[in-house]
Design a protein around this motif. Sequence first.
Motif, PDB file in Angstrom:
ATOM      1  N   MET A 292       0.859  -1.191   0.000  1.00 52.97           N
ATOM      2  CA  MET A 292       0.000   0.000   0.000  1.00 52.97           C
ATOM      3  C   MET A 292       0.894   1.239   0.000  1.00 52.97           C
ATOM      4  SD  MET A 292      -3.037   1.015   2.625  1.00 52.97           S
ATOM      5  CE  MET A 292      -1.946   1.373   3.974  1.00 52.97           C
ATOM      6  N   THR A 293       0.579   2.176  -0.869  1.00 48.94           N
ATOM      7  CA  THR A 293       1.375   3.396  -0.993  1.00 48.94           C
ATOM      8  C   THR A 293       0.999   4.370   0.103  1.00 48.94           C
ATOM      9  OG1 THR A 293       1.393   3.097  -3.369  1.00 48.94           O
ATOM     10  CG2 THR A 293       2.066   5.242  -2.546  1.00 48.94           C
ATOM     11  N   ALA A 294       2.047   4.962   0.700  1.00 48.01           N
ATOM     12  CA  ALA A 294       1.789   5.934   1.769  1.00 48.01           C
ATOM     13  C   ALA A 294       1.202   7.195   1.193  1.00 48.01           C
ATOM     14  CB  ALA A 294       3.086   6.242   2.501  1.00 48.01           C
ATOM     15  N   SER A 295       0.293   7.786   1.916  1.00 51.46           N
ATOM     16  CA  SER A 295      -0.333   9.037   1.471  1.00 51.46           C
ATOM     17  C   SER A 295       0.637  10.192   1.650  1.00 51.46           C
ATOM     18  CB  SER A 295      -1.602   9.307   2.285  1.00 51.46           C
ATOM     19  OG  SER A 295      -1.240   9.555   3.634  1.00 51.46           O
ATOM     20  N   PRO A 296       0.451  11.281   0.861  1.00 53.65           N
ATOM     21  CA  PRO A 296       1.337  12.452   0.996  1.00 53.65           C
ATOM     22  C   PRO A 296       1.366  13.004   2.405  1.00 53.65           C
ATOM     23  CG  PRO A 296       0.035  12.598  -1.009  1.00 53.65           C
ATOM     24  CD  PRO A 296      -0.496  11.422  -0.234  1.00 53.65           C
ATOM     25  N   SER A 297       0.209  12.968   3.078  1.00 56.37           N
ATOM     26  CA  SER A 297       0.175  13.530   4.439  1.00 56.37           C
ATOM     27  C   SER A 297       1.015  12.694   5.409  1.00 56.37           C
ATOM     28  CB  SER A 297      -1.273  13.614   4.933  1.00 56.37           C
ATOM     29  OG  SER A 297      -1.857  12.307   4.937  1.00 56.37           O
ATOM     30  N   SER A 298       0.989  11.365   5.235  1.00 58.25           N
ATOM     31  CA  SER A 298       1.790  10.507   6.125  1.00 58.25           C
ATOM     32  C   SER A 298       3.274  10.670   5.863  1.00 58.25           C
ATOM     33  CB  SER A 298       1.382   9.041   5.947  1.00 58.25           C
ATOM     34  OG  SER A 298       1.696   8.586   4.646  1.00 58.25           O
ATOM     35  N   ILE A 299       3.612  10.904   4.570  1.00 60.35           N
ATOM     36  CA  ILE A 299       5.034  11.150   4.226  1.00 60.35           C
ATOM     37  C   ILE A 299       5.517  12.424   4.892  1.00 60.35           C
ATOM     38  CG2 ILE A 299       6.581  11.757   2.339  1.00 60.35           C
ATOM     39  CD1 ILE A 299       4.923   9.881   0.563  1.00 60.35           C
ATOM     40  N   ARG A 300       4.638  13.469   4.830  1.00 56.82           N
ATOM     41  CA  ARG A 300       5.036  14.756   5.421  1.00 56.82           C
ATOM     42  C   ARG A 300       5.225  14.646   6.935  1.00 56.82           C
ATOM     43  NH1 ARG A 300       1.368  16.845   1.600  1.00 56.82           N
ATOM     44  NH2 ARG A 300      -0.326  16.890   3.145  1.00 56.82           N
ATOM     45  N   SER A 301       4.428  13.804   7.561  1.00 56.69           N
ATOM     46  CA  SER A 301       4.555  13.632   9.016  1.00 56.69           C
ATOM     47  C   SER A 301       5.763  12.782   9.384  1.00 56.69           C
ATOM     48  CB  SER A 301       3.278  13.002   9.579  1.00 56.69           C
ATOM     49  OG  SER A 301       3.115  11.694   9.046  1.00 56.69           O
ATOM     50  N   THR A 302       6.196  11.920   8.450  1.00 56.99           N
ATOM     51  CA  THR A 302       7.355  11.044   8.716  1.00 56.99           C
ATOM     52  C   THR A 302       8.677  11.775   8.553  1.00 56.99           C
ATOM     53  OG1 THR A 302       6.047   9.208   7.839  1.00 56.99           O
ATOM     54  CG2 THR A 302       8.396   8.817   8.116  1.00 56.99           C
ATOM     55  N   ILE A 303       8.697  12.733   7.632  1.00 56.25           N
ATOM     56  CA  ILE A 303       9.967  13.415   7.285  1.00 56.25           C
ATOM     57  C   ILE A 303      10.643  14.058   8.494  1.00 56.25           C
ATOM     58  CG2 ILE A 303      10.931  15.363   5.996  1.00 56.25           C
ATOM     59  CD1 ILE A 303       8.952  14.591   3.732  1.00 56.25           C
ATOM     60  N   PRO A 304       9.907  14.833   9.338  1.00 57.90           N
ATOM     61  CA  PRO A 304      10.589  15.433  10.491  1.00 57.90           C
ATOM     62  C   PRO A 304      11.213  14.398  11.413  1.00 57.90           C
ATOM     63  CG  PRO A 304       8.450  16.459  10.140  1.00 57.90           C
ATOM     64  CD  PRO A 304       8.508  15.264   9.240  1.00 57.90           C
ATOM     65  N   ASN A 305      10.541  13.238  11.557  1.00 56.27           N
ATOM     66  CA  ASN A 305      11.090  12.180  12.403  1.00 56.27           C
ATOM     67  C   ASN A 305      12.395  11.642  11.846  1.00 56.27           C
ATOM     68  OD1 ASN A 305       8.907  12.346  14.138  1.00 56.27           O
ATOM     69  ND2 ASN A 305       7.701  10.857  12.968  1.00 56.27           N
ATOM     70  N   ILE A 306      12.479  11.457  10.515  1.00 56.67           N
ATOM     71  CA  ILE A 306      13.704  10.962   9.873  1.00 56.67           C
ATOM     72  C   ILE A 306      14.840  11.967  10.051  1.00 56.67           C
ATOM     73  CG2 ILE A 306      14.756  10.409   7.651  1.00 56.67           C
ATOM     74  CD1 ILE A 306      12.087   9.212   6.802  1.00 56.67           C
ATOM     75  N   VAL A 307      14.533  13.230   9.791  1.00 56.27           N
ATOM     76  CA  VAL A 307      15.546  14.279   9.935  1.00 56.27           C
ATOM     77  C   VAL A 307      16.048  14.332  11.375  1.00 56.27           C
ATOM     78  CG1 VAL A 307      15.974  16.771   9.817  1.00 56.27           C
ATOM     79  CG2 VAL A 307      14.650  15.652   8.018  1.00 56.27           C
ATOM     80  N   PHE A 308      15.114  14.214  12.347  1.00 56.68           N
ATOM     81  CA  PHE A 308      15.478  14.235  13.763  1.00 56.68           C
ATOM     82  C   PHE A 308      16.420  13.072  14.107  1.00 56.68           C
ATOM     83  CE2 PHE A 308      14.561  12.609  18.039  1.00 56.68           C
ATOM     84  CZ  PHE A 308      15.020  13.684  18.798  1.00 56.68           C
ATOM     85  N   LEU A 309      16.059  11.868  13.617  1.00 57.12           N
ATOM     86  CA  LEU A 309      16.878  10.691  13.896  1.00 57.12           C
ATOM     87  C   LEU A 309      18.295  10.826  13.313  1.00 57.12           C
ATOM     88  CD1 LEU A 309      14.250   7.860  13.273  1.00 57.12           C
ATOM     89  CD2 LEU A 309      15.328   8.426  15.473  1.00 57.12           C
ATOM     90  N   ILE A 310      18.350  11.369  12.107  1.00 60.97           N
ATOM     91  CA  ILE A 310      19.667  11.536  11.450  1.00 60.97           C
ATOM     92  C   ILE A 310      20.522  12.529  12.224  1.00 60.97           C
ATOM     93  CG2 ILE A 310      20.827  12.398   9.387  1.00 60.97           C
ATOM     94  CD1 ILE A 310      18.397  11.304   7.789  1.00 60.97           C
ATOM     95  N   ARG A 311      19.919  13.685  12.559  1.00 62.19           N
ATOM     96  CA  ARG A 311      20.684  14.724  13.238  1.00 62.19           C
ATOM     97  C   ARG A 311      21.099  14.302  14.649  1.00 62.19           C
ATOM     98  NH1 ARG A 311      17.130  20.000  11.291  1.00 62.19           N
ATOM     99  NH2 ARG A 311      18.082  20.175   9.204  1.00 62.19           N
ATOM    100  N   ARG A 312      20.271  13.471  15.280  1.00 60.22           N
ATOM    101  CA  ARG A 312      20.601  13.014  16.633  1.00 60.22           C
ATOM    102  C   ARG A 312      21.878  12.180  16.633  1.00 60.22           C
ATOM    103  NH1 ARG A 312      16.245   9.594  20.047  1.00 60.22           N
ATOM    104  NH2 ARG A 312      17.029   7.951  18.678  1.00 60.22           N
ATOM    105  N   ASN A 313      22.214  11.557  15.507  1.00 63.24           N
ATOM    106  CA  ASN A 313      23.417  10.723  15.390  1.00 63.24           C
ATOM    107  C   ASN A 313      24.533  11.409  14.596  1.00 63.24           C
ATOM    108  OD1 ASN A 313      22.648   7.901  16.531  1.00 63.24           O
ATOM    109  ND2 ASN A 313      20.876   8.509  15.292  1.00 63.24           N
ATOM    110  N   ALA A 314      24.469  12.755  14.556  1.00 63.26           N
ATOM    111  CA  ALA A 314      25.442  13.508  13.760  1.00 63.26           C
ATOM    112  C   ALA A 314      26.883  13.291  14.231  1.00 63.26           C
ATOM    113  CB  ALA A 314      25.106  15.003  13.806  1.00 63.26           C
ATOM    114  N   LYS A 315      27.077  13.028  15.529  1.00 67.25           N
ATOM    115  CA  LYS A 315      28.436  12.846  16.045  1.00 67.25           C
ATOM    116  C   LYS A 315      29.015  11.483  15.700  1.00 67.25           C
ATOM    117  CE  LYS A 315      28.056  16.128  19.848  1.00 67.25           C
ATOM    118  NZ  LYS A 315      28.106  16.330  21.313  1.00 67.25           N
TER     119      LYS A 315
END
Length: 885
Positions: free
Chosen positions: A1-24
């Motif tokens: 099942m393809t994710a809806s645009p709204s669910s993608i938009r809500s997921t993006i901040p979480n991905i960015v947060f996870l990446i930045r949290r491991n920046a070190k």
Amino acid sequence: MTASPSSIRSTIPNIVFLIRRNAKNPSLAWRLFKHLSSSSPSSALCPSSISAISRILARSNMLPELKHLHHLLLLHPSPSSPSSLTALALSSASFGLLDLSVSLLPSLRSLSPPPLSFYNSLIRSSLRFSRHDLVQIIYHDLLLSGGTPDVQSLNLLMHSLCDSSRLCDALKVFDKMSLKGCRPNEFTFGVLIRGYCRAGQAERALEVLMQMVSQGCRLNMVIYNTVIAGFCREGKVLEAEKLVERMREDGFYPNVVTFNARISGLCKAGMVLDAHRILRDMKEEGDNLGLPRPNQISYNLVLGGLCRLGLVEEGAILVEEMRRDGFFVKLESYNIWLSGLVRNGRLLEAMKVLEEMVTYGLEPNVYSYNIVIDGLSKQGMVLSARSVMILMKNRGILLDVVSYSSLLHGYCLKGMVQAATWLLHEMASNGCFPNVFTCNILLQSLWKEGRTWEAEMLLQKMNEKGYGLDIASCNIVIDGLGRCGKLDKAMEIVSGMWLHGSAALGELGNAFLGLVDDRNVSSKCFPDLITYSILINGLCKAGRLDEAKKKLLEMLGKNITPDAIIYDTFIHGFCKLGKISSAFKVLRDMEKKGCQPSTRTYNLLIWGLGRKNQISEMHDLIDEMCDKGVSLDAMTYNNLIQAFCEGGMISKAASLLNEMMKGGILPKLASFSLLIKAFCKVGEFDAAQGAFRTGLAICGEKEVLYSLFCHELCRYGKVLEAKELFQISFEKGFVVENFSYKYLIEELCKESRVDDAHSLLVAMINRGSVLDPAAFMPVIDALGRQGNKREADKLSAQMMDMAARHDDESYNIVSQHRSNIIGSKPHIHGTDGSMEDDWRTLLHKDDGSGIVMKVLKKVQKGWGQGSIPIARKHNVVLDDWESIG
């Protein structure tokens, strides 16, 4: 099942947060991103996620991962792919990975033309990292994508062209701006003005400034200060002053940047006292005269200027002022002062400044220590330089290639090639690998001593270790061959260099064949001006002037313009052979070719005329110098003094001292040496004594004057007077080895003054002097003839003990280096007084009378890596470098 645009938009901040949290932890962040991109590529490969991960990867220089990221974006195309690729390119560029950013341009162009702001950002990053080669590529891609450059793009392009010394191309861009519908703004004019000033064309910059006014662009302080600084750098102080007045008329008041430009220009023009006056006005009368207060840069500029002119006492006063005003707290100020003290021979004071820095909690950096190490090494005080290096290690400061190279140069200056070789090994074993310059220092010393085999071995090792052979290496070899009398081989190599570059060194013999790979034409070592200078100098010294002329024609044919040094070499060669008319022809040809004769040029001709006792012609040439504005110096007068002395006109020679001082020329030691020798030769010892005392008054208590006068008195029969002067010298702490003490002892014995000779010898032994055992023999023989067997035997025993101590100093140095390399505790101060002898020698170079010390060295310019005197020979075999580097 393809994710809806709204669910993608809500997921993006979480991905960015996870990446930045491991920046070190970039590796962990990358593994997390790959996992997310495999499960949810549409959200993980969006612009914000790509921007976050690419910045982390670029910061850690993880190039393979960044390339993989590019590959992922191409595998999973989406509407946001152009923006994601743009984010990847900009992130990479911001951390200097510009080659990767440029490689993304074709992908970007094929998807959707990037915006103009993207290209401008890439160009700006290229400028920040001095990648001017990429600016043209990016600008060309902008045009290929169909974009239209705006004024900002063109300003950045002009900036790159100016920084690349392509002012003509920058001017073409400027002229075409209006045709492209871009009106030049104040930044456009500022870029062009800065470019002209950096290229030393302040007059052209002023023209652009006037054009800026005519086009209605508003001037600002930065542009005015840029042009003023440009004029000051070129020494055009009057033009700078006029522009300052215009600046005031336009309502801009000079700030501290303006005044610092003026101070810098005055210092560079040698007008340091004027610069000092401006600094005082800024400090003391600033409020009354409407002047800005001086800052750290103002003080540093004046301090550096005073030191360069040798005005150390004035510099010391300024340092105290800086301390009181709180401006002597920066490392830069201390380093300027250290450099000034070392340059003027005040090494003891420099060492105290190093200690003072630590006391005040300002840790000297490696540059600070290197200043002192270099100064000590150039003065031949290698033990003291070594102790500073040990001090650095103890304070946890890593020695760099400059530290080792300076000490290595010092060893070579003293002829201690074995110690220099061991230092090269120690350097590599400590993880500081020598560069080609370091190796060239040792290479030159070996060639100058005629140690051809060892020099060839070093060249091989340089090539094997990948240091490469530069033009300096080739010039050292050519110079060495000339010194060994192998001029024909040197000429053969120079001819081969035009075809094979440094590979022509293979013609030295089978040892070199195939070792040098110089096939890359762009990096070939072609002969240069110094190469031909060495060759012509060698030929002229050998009296082969016709062949030297052919080499001059050859270099002209290769579009290498001869300089004053080459013309002076021919003049010296002709004068040496007594061909004065030919020397004058060279002078006139030199003038025709637009190469202005210097004081040195005329001095060589005056010397040549003096050798033929052509006094009136010497005076005519001096008149010509004055007419042409060529300044006379101490060497000019010394040539005259020597000619007068050799011609028996000693009173005329003596009168030249007054003439020199009236002309503002301070007589040198050589002036007094010539007069002392001449007066002693004709038996006028009172006049010689007068010249000696005047020399001490002007030059200070110099050991060389005492040594010379003592020798001359002894030579012409005034043995008792010579003994008295030697005893005075001895009491002053001068180095006994620098006096003709053996000759004096022998002459005393010849005149039956055995007791005087004996007491003198005993006094030197008791003082701890290491004497030549040969000095004992005349006294032992004389005592034996007198029947004083007891004293003769006692002196014989002392002679044998002295012979055991009369070893080569460099042996101890090498032993010390061996112990340092294997980890033994370094021997810093020693028990033999060698370190103290270093400082004692230094202290007696100047008597503290306030006269600025000038190092009396005749520097040979433009030959290889500097002038290293031929010294004692040692039987050294260069060790193999297989275990290091």
